[in-house]
Design a protein around this motif. Sequence first.
Motif, PDB file in Angstrom:
ATOM      1  N   PHE A  77       0.842  -1.204   0.000  1.00  0.00           N
ATOM      2  CA  PHE A  77       0.000   0.000   0.000  1.00  0.00           C
ATOM      3  C   PHE A  77       0.874   1.250   0.000  1.00  0.00           C
ATOM      4  O   PHE A  77       0.670   2.180  -0.781  1.00  0.00           O
ATOM      5  CB  PHE A  77      -0.910  -0.029   1.223  1.00  0.00           C
ATOM      6  N   LEU A  78       1.904   1.220   0.847  1.00  0.00           N
ATOM      7  CA  LEU A  78       2.831   2.351   0.913  1.00  0.00           C
ATOM      8  C   LEU A  78       3.499   2.590  -0.437  1.00  0.00           C
ATOM      9  O   LEU A  78       3.589   3.731  -0.910  1.00  0.00           O
ATOM     10  CB  LEU A  78       3.887   2.041   1.974  1.00  0.00           C
ATOM     11  N   GLY A  79       3.956   1.504  -1.086  1.00  0.00           N
ATOM     12  CA  GLY A  79       4.647   1.655  -2.361  1.00  0.00           C
ATOM     13  C   GLY A  79       3.745   2.241  -3.431  1.00  0.00           C
ATOM     14  O   GLY A  79       4.142   3.159  -4.151  1.00  0.00           O
ATOM     15  N   VAL A  80       2.509   1.727  -3.522  1.00  0.00           N
ATOM     16  CA  VAL A  80       1.597   2.229  -4.554  1.00  0.00           C
ATOM     17  C   VAL A  80       1.231   3.676  -4.276  1.00  0.00           C
ATOM     18  O   VAL A  80       1.153   4.503  -5.195  1.00  0.00           O
ATOM     19  CB  VAL A  80       0.348   1.332  -4.626  1.00  0.00           C
ATOM     20  N   MET A  81       1.039   4.034  -2.995  1.00  0.00           N
ATOM     21  CA  MET A  81       0.746   5.421  -2.672  1.00  0.00           C
ATOM     22  C   MET A  81       1.907   6.323  -3.063  1.00  0.00           C
ATOM     23  O   MET A  81       1.711   7.417  -3.593  1.00  0.00           O
ATOM     24  CB  MET A  81       0.478   5.580  -1.165  1.00  0.00           C
ATOM     25  N   ALA A  82       3.156   5.853  -2.822  1.00  0.00           N
ATOM     26  CA  ALA A  82       4.321   6.653  -3.197  1.00  0.00           C
ATOM     27  C   ALA A  82       4.342   6.879  -4.696  1.00  0.00           C
ATOM     28  O   ALA A  82       4.606   7.988  -5.174  1.00  0.00           O
ATOM     29  CB  ALA A  82       5.603   5.958  -2.739  1.00  0.00           C
ATOM     30  N   LEU A  83       4.007   5.835  -5.461  1.00  0.00           N
ATOM     31  CA  LEU A  83       3.975   5.955  -6.914  1.00  0.00           C
ATOM     32  C   LEU A  83       2.938   6.973  -7.350  1.00  0.00           C
ATOM     33  O   LEU A  83       3.191   7.819  -8.225  1.00  0.00           O
ATOM     34  CB  LEU A  83       3.634   4.586  -7.497  1.00  0.00           C
ATOM     35  N   ALA A  84       1.749   6.908  -6.721  1.00  0.00           N
ATOM     36  CA  ALA A  84       0.681   7.829  -7.101  1.00  0.00           C
ATOM     37  C   ALA A  84       1.051   9.264  -6.741  1.00  0.00           C
ATOM     38  O   ALA A  84       0.828  10.197  -7.521  1.00  0.00           O
ATOM     39  CB  ALA A  84      -0.618   7.428  -6.420  1.00  0.00           C
ATOM     40  N   ARG A  85       1.638   9.450  -5.552  1.00  0.00           N
ATOM     41  CA  ARG A  85       2.050  10.794  -5.161  1.00  0.00           C
ATOM     42  C   ARG A  85       3.134  11.322  -6.084  1.00  0.00           C
ATOM     43  O   ARG A  85       3.189  12.505  -6.386  1.00  0.00           O
ATOM     44  CB  ARG A  85       2.592  10.796  -3.720  1.00  0.00           C
ATOM     45  N   TYR A  86       4.018  10.418  -6.533  1.00  0.00           N
ATOM     46  CA  TYR A  86       5.076  10.823  -7.457  1.00  0.00           C
ATOM     47  C   TYR A  86       4.461  11.431  -8.697  1.00  0.00           C
ATOM     48  O   TYR A  86       4.885  12.489  -9.170  1.00  0.00           O
ATOM     49  CB  TYR A  86       5.913   9.595  -7.837  1.00  0.00           C
ATOM     50  N   ALA A  87       3.429  10.747  -9.236  1.00  0.00           N
ATOM     51  CA  ALA A  87       2.805  11.251 -10.453  1.00  0.00           C
ATOM     52  C   ALA A  87       2.166  12.600 -10.206  1.00  0.00           C
ATOM     53  O   ALA A  87       2.122  13.449 -11.086  1.00  0.00           O
ATOM     54  CB  ALA A  87       1.757  10.267 -10.936  1.00  0.00           C
ATOM     55  N   ASP A  88       1.693  12.833  -9.000  1.00  0.00           N
ATOM     56  CA  ASP A  88       0.949  14.048  -8.736  1.00  0.00           C
ATOM     57  C   ASP A  88       1.866  15.252  -8.522  1.00  0.00           C
ATOM     58  O   ASP A  88       1.861  16.204  -9.269  1.00  0.00           O
ATOM     59  CB  ASP A  88       0.059  13.809  -7.518  1.00  0.00           C
ATOM     60  N   ARG A  89       2.656  15.208  -7.476  1.00  0.00           N
ATOM     61  CA  ARG A  89       3.498  16.384  -7.208  1.00  0.00           C
ATOM     62  C   ARG A  89       4.803  16.024  -6.525  1.00  0.00           C
ATOM     63  O   ARG A  89       5.365  16.810  -5.780  1.00  0.00           O
ATOM     64  CB  ARG A  89       2.733  17.362  -6.336  1.00  0.00           C
ATOM     65  N   GLY A  90       5.300  14.818  -6.737  1.00  0.00           N
ATOM     66  CA  GLY A  90       6.543  14.438  -6.080  1.00  0.00           C
ATOM     67  C   GLY A  90       6.271  13.748  -4.763  1.00  0.00           C
ATOM     68  O   GLY A  90       5.251  13.972  -4.151  1.00  0.00           O
ATOM     69  N   VAL A  91       7.204  12.885  -4.334  1.00  0.00           N
ATOM     70  CA  VAL A  91       6.953  12.033  -3.177  1.00  0.00           C
ATOM     71  C   VAL A  91       6.788  12.859  -1.919  1.00  0.00           C
ATOM     72  O   VAL A  91       7.589  13.716  -1.654  1.00  0.00           O
ATOM     73  CB  VAL A  91       8.097  11.031  -3.004  1.00  0.00           C
TER      74      VAL A  91
END
Lengths: 89, 85, 169, 116
Positions: free
Chosen positions: B71-85
């Motif tokens: 869950f943490l990894g996928v959230m990090a990926l999604a946040r990356y796409a949005d505005r950086g980790v």
Amino acid sequence: MNVDILTLMNLVDLLICLVVLVSAIGVAVHRNLLAAVVFAGVASLAVSYLFLRLAAPDVAMTEAAIGAGLSTVIFLIAVRKTRETEDGS
Amino acid sequence: MKTLLELALVLAAAAALLSVYRLIKGPEAFSRAVALDVLTLITMPMMAGLALWVRRSIYLDVALVYAVLSFLGVMALARYADRGV
Amino acid sequence: MERAVRYLVSIAALWALWLALVGTLDPQEVVAGGVIAVLVTLVAGGAPFTGRSLRILAPKRLAWALAYIPYMVWAIVKANLDVARRVVDPRLPINPGIVRVKTRLKHPVARTALANSITLTPGTLSVDICGDELYIHWVDVQAKDIEEATREIVSGFERYLEVIFEDAA
Amino acid sequence: MAVNVVIGSVLVALGAAFLFLGALGIVRMPDLYNRMQAGTKATTLGNLLTLVGLGLIEPAWMLKLLLIALFVLMTNPISSHALARGAYRAGVPLTEGSVRDEYREALEEHGEEVPS
């Protein structure tokens, strides 16, 4: 279809080994670093299952913590701080 | 009952194979991330089934840790796409 | 007073979680879990139960929350049969699009629960929330305008979530 | 044969079938968002059913398996929501046959740039 459960489990193990191989190749060949991070995550997932299959739950748990959690986040931070593709765009 | 569990194992393995196909083919990185998510969700019941097979409840902890961290990894990926980790 | 109750609820919840995870009532585990629950609560300042959200333990809200569970389970089962039907059909009958709906809910937790419920129910996936508007990816768009979409997607959950989380109801 | 083992095995097989359908969905669907629909819903229910079924077969583990299932039920929609939002903002397009896109209109109204 009466397959012995042991051979079935071994077939699944072979499949998971194949997944490790495929995702490792994916990490190596992909120019898009985001995709490479995802492939690395899959590789660590499969390796973690294999450790569990080899009766090492502690190693599997460590692999899960490092591979899925820590290294994904650190790779993403590193990619963000540098550039997104290997060609430099 | 053993037959049913074997059938479940075969189905889960086939599902893993299909999502690996999407992982390789996926046109963009996010489709690959979806495939990673699905693979995680397939692997967790397989780990729990392995725990049942060898009768050691510590295997369940691995599945739990995996659920939390993927869950943490996928959230990090999604946040990356949005505005950086 | 309010503060002390909040801390106690937090400690009890963390302790219960610890005991559920270790799965035994061995005295060692009970003592260790208690110590760790107290430490975590002190460090976090009772964070899991801050502000007015303690009021969620009122009996009426709990009853509606219990009634929400079977409703949700039925919605999830329906969603999965729907997905299964679409996926195995060789023609792949989809008609996708992103629609906008409005919600009456104000509380952030209520909105999170609404978005999660929408994601798990037939053919819909929440993409974004801005203000009181949700953007929802719908596999089979039926509605013509925002009111109809709201009635089809949101209303069923809103009825429950309004009682469970909001103050006005 | 004990009745809980029978019910548990049936639930596990049913859950594995839903996992399979979810994987089939992510292979067959035409774009990221439709894939995510199939992937999230079917695998969540598949996961729940397999974990509860295993808990019925081995009742002593029921509590822990239910905790894992509850965790999956709460986090899986959140991660797919976040992934869909991030993908849209990173410019992943909807499929050709999409009938409507009110999100792009709204984003343009707010003056936000969306790559396509």
